[in-house]
Design a protein around this motif. Sequence first.
Motif, PDB file in Angstrom:
ATOM      1  N   ILE A  28       0.860  -1.195   0.000  1.00 46.59           N
ATOM      2  CA  ILE A  28       0.000   0.000   0.000  1.00 46.59           C
ATOM      3  C   ILE A  28       0.893   1.240   0.000  1.00 46.59           C
ATOM      4  O   ILE A  28       1.838   1.333   0.801  1.00 46.59           O
ATOM      5  CB  ILE A  28      -0.929   0.010   1.227  1.00 46.59           C
ATOM      6  CG1 ILE A  28      -1.818  -1.243   1.219  1.00 46.59           C
ATOM      7  CG2 ILE A  28      -1.797   1.258   1.233  1.00 46.59           C
ATOM      8  CD1 ILE A  28      -2.724  -1.366   0.032  1.00 46.59           C
TER       9      ILE A  28
ATOM     10  N   TYR B 289      -5.489   2.818  -3.752  1.00 48.65           N
ATOM     11  CA  TYR B 289      -5.357   1.773  -4.769  1.00 48.65           C
ATOM     12  C   TYR B 289      -5.101   2.352  -6.161  1.00 48.65           C
ATOM     13  O   TYR B 289      -4.656   1.628  -7.058  1.00 48.65           O
ATOM     14  CB  TYR B 289      -6.621   0.922  -4.804  1.00 48.65           C
ATOM     15  CG  TYR B 289      -6.733  -0.015  -3.619  1.00 48.65           C
ATOM     16  CD1 TYR B 289      -6.039  -1.213  -3.593  1.00 48.65           C
ATOM     17  CD2 TYR B 289      -7.539   0.311  -2.538  1.00 48.65           C
ATOM     18  CE1 TYR B 289      -6.149  -2.067  -2.513  1.00 48.65           C
ATOM     19  CE2 TYR B 289      -7.648  -0.540  -1.451  1.00 48.65           C
ATOM     20  CZ  TYR B 289      -6.948  -1.731  -1.439  1.00 48.65           C
ATOM     21  OH  TYR B 289      -7.029  -2.570  -0.364  1.00 48.65           O
TER      22      TYR B 289
ATOM     23  N   LEU C 194      -1.016   2.466  -6.979  1.00 49.27           N
ATOM     24  CA  LEU C 194      -0.229   1.250  -6.802  1.00 49.27           C
ATOM     25  C   LEU C 194       0.857   1.073  -7.857  1.00 49.27           C
ATOM     26  O   LEU C 194       1.788   0.289  -7.658  1.00 49.27           O
ATOM     27  CB  LEU C 194      -1.167   0.031  -6.851  1.00 49.27           C
ATOM     28  CG  LEU C 194      -2.214  -0.080  -5.741  1.00 49.27           C
ATOM     29  CD1 LEU C 194      -3.091  -1.293  -5.977  1.00 49.27           C
ATOM     30  CD2 LEU C 194      -1.544  -0.148  -4.368  1.00 49.27           C
TER      31      LEU C 194
END
Length: 301
Positions: free
Chosen positions: A48, A68, A71
């Motif tokens: 993360i 997200y 990433l």
Amino acid sequence: MQVGDLLLAMRRRWYLVLAVVLVAVAATLGTVWLVGPTYEAKGAMLLIPPGATVQQRLGTGASTGNPYLALSGLTQARDVVIRSVGAQATRLEICERSGDAAYEAMRKDLCLGRPTISYEVTPDFDSSAPVVLVTVEADTAMDAVTALTVVMDQVPVALTDLQSSLNLRPKTSITSISVMADRVPQVVRKDQVRAGVVAGGGVLAVGILLIGLIDGTFSTMWERRRSHRERPVPDWGLNSEADNGWTLPAISDADSVEHSAQGWILPANSPLPSGQEGETTAGGGSTDGAPLNGRRLVQRR
């Protein structure tokens, strides 16, 4: 030995082929039972991005963006973590640590000279996300699950160790979360099948070769005995019909005709066949050493 000869030998010795097949089946089943199945467990850890890289709500410290969506920049960090977790130093650290009964049983099998537990740390090649994939194989389901949990726990430890020397603020550190972890490992029987095929095939091949060898040996012995019994006898016309209408006894009749080193010996009072010459013998030796009295048949030159 040619393939055709081997097939003929198997056909003649079909009972031996049946015995070899039964032994091969028994060897296969025994090997499969001795080897036993292996258990495979998989788990995945997702890296993360730091909270500082996500837009924060002023005055609250809460994120207004989705981590997200960021990433893509963690691929290199994932590779470094994989190298750290898969290193021999991490393995030694696991072996030196102590824990509960399940951990101790797993550690004993993992830290042997020839360990029965193996694990692999790789990227998830089916995904472009920064996923650390852990795969564990063990001889028991309990060891597989325990080893998977221990290795996955090394991912956040490796992240902390790698970033602790950089004096980073907590909000700027990369973290990780568990995406999935098998609680019931998958049974894998490929080692059983491979070992069983090798054992059964080896027994079958050796058995067929032995059948060919045995058949060839017995066939040779039979041919020698047959040739010895059917040894040819010279034909000097003893069995042919004479001009005066009489026939001499067959040469196989030992009471009427005897063979010696000097020729065929007939009884003294027996007539000679037409066209043959003879001379009277007295006390001549036969093949068994007994004296002979009679007429010796001489082959005409």
